[in-house]
Design an enzyme around this catalytic site. Structure first.
Site, PDB file in Angstrom:
ATOM      1  N   ASN A  11       6.073   3.165   8.485  1.00 40.58           N
ATOM      2  CA  ASN A  11       5.790   4.557   8.779  1.00 40.58           C
ATOM      3  C   ASN A  11       4.670   5.238   9.666  1.00 40.58           C
ATOM      4  O   ASN A  11       4.886   6.171  10.030  1.00 40.58           O
ATOM      5  CB  ASN A  11       5.987   5.027   7.506  1.00 40.58           C
ATOM      6  N   ILE A  14       1.304   0.867  14.172  1.00 40.25           N
ATOM      7  CA  ILE A  14       1.496  -0.404  14.704  1.00 40.25           C
ATOM      8  C   ILE A  14       3.113  -0.698  14.257  1.00 40.25           C
ATOM      9  O   ILE A  14       4.173  -0.785  14.852  1.00 40.25           O
ATOM     10  CB  ILE A  14       0.976  -1.545  14.534  1.00 40.25           C
ATOM     11  N   ASP A  48       6.753  -0.911  -2.817  1.00 40.86           N
ATOM     12  CA  ASP A  48       5.137  -1.561  -2.874  1.00 40.86           C
ATOM     13  C   ASP A  48       5.487  -3.066  -2.666  1.00 40.86           C
ATOM     14  O   ASP A  48       5.936  -3.635  -3.521  1.00 40.86           O
ATOM     15  CB  ASP A  48       4.580  -0.996  -4.016  1.00 40.86           C
ATOM     16  N   TYR A 140     -10.149  -9.352   4.179  1.00 40.59           N
ATOM     17  CA  TYR A 140      -8.921  -9.006   5.333  1.00 40.59           C
ATOM     18  C   TYR A 140      -8.806 -10.254   6.091  1.00 40.59           C
ATOM     19  O   TYR A 140      -7.616 -10.738   6.510  1.00 40.59           O
ATOM     20  CB  TYR A 140      -9.520  -7.797   6.098  1.00 40.59           C
ATOM     21  N   LYS A 144      -5.389 -12.558   6.599  1.00 42.60           N
ATOM     22  CA  LYS A 144      -4.690 -12.470   7.929  1.00 42.60           C
ATOM     23  C   LYS A 144      -4.722 -14.069   8.647  1.00 42.60           C
ATOM     24  O   LYS A 144      -3.821 -14.340   9.319  1.00 42.60           O
ATOM     25  CB  LYS A 144      -5.320 -11.569   8.888  1.00 42.60           C
TER      26      LYS A 144
END
Length: 234
Positions: A11, A14, A48, A140, A144
């Site tokens: 939404n 990216i 979610d 993070y 990733k």
């Protein structure tokens, strides 16, 4: 031929650029979103990715409207940046649950349908931070980086059924997140990027669309950096 495409977290930023690129190519595109409103012109499904029941419900809705998902872009992600010694268990868990476990959950569900079709494309949106590391982003970076091991394992499991699994690793991109960085921080990042500029969301989107195309049908288990050269050698 139009394909059924799902972009999680599609939404804004990216994710929205990726969804738009597929739509412009003539595909039927669904996007999941957690809050706010879905973008116009897409099948918006509130979901979610940390909730298994919501993931199942989203896939059922998309299958009813567009047919089973043939192209999955696992893009939904969050950050909770803070230095290691200040990082709470909750900061760690929230990021891992959304970025890594959430991606696993949607990929597992998508693979079920793709195995029946004997074709499919799965793309995880990682980050250059997953390979280079970044102070204040232990959670993070771990999430990733984990996507790469997951993608390569899935590439070996699913390849014989015509399903490719790849990773696109963006560098620093012009989004709401980079816009709020202090000017000094932006200058510091730019000095490390060989191309001397931040990327555009459209540039990430085009790489994602290409890796899911017929032309890229013999590529699986790859990490495609779209980072202006900052992550070279990783």
């Amino acid at each position: 031929m139009a394909r059924s495409v799902l972009v999680t977290g599609g939404n804004r930023g990216i994710g929205l650029a990726i969804a738009t690129a597929f739509k412009e190519a003539g595909d039927q595109v669904a996007v999941t979103f957690r809050s706010g409103e879905p973008p116009e012109g897409f099948l918006g499904v509130k979901c979610d990715v940390t909730d298994a029941a919501q993931v199942d419900a989203a896939f059922d809705t998309i299958a009813a409207e567009h047919g089973p998902v043939e192209v999955l872009i696992a893009n939904a992600g969050i950050t909770r940046d803070t230095l290691l010694l200040r990082m709470s268990d909750d900061d760690w868990d929230a990021v891992i649950q959304t970025n890594l476990t959430g991606s696993f959950r949607v990929a597992r569900r998508a693979a079920k349908g793709m195995l029946r079709l004997r074709r499919g494309r799965i793309v995880f949106i990682s980050s250059v931070v997953g390979m280079l590391g970044s102070p204040g982003q232990v959670n993070y970076a771990a999430s990733k980086s984990g996507l790469i091991g997951m993608a390569r394992s899935m590439a070996r499991e699913l390849g014989s059924r015509g399903i490719t699994t790849n990773v696109v690793a963006p560098g620093f991109v012009e989004t709401d997140m980079t816009a709020v960085l202090p000017e000094e921080t932006q200058k510091q990042y730019l000095s490390q990027i060989p191309l001397g500029r931040f990327g555009r969301t459209e540039e990430i989107a085009q790489a994602v669309r290409w890796i899911t195309s017929e032309e890229a049908g013999y590529i699986t288990g790859a990490v495609i950096p779209v980072d202006g050269g900052i992550g070279m050698g990783n």
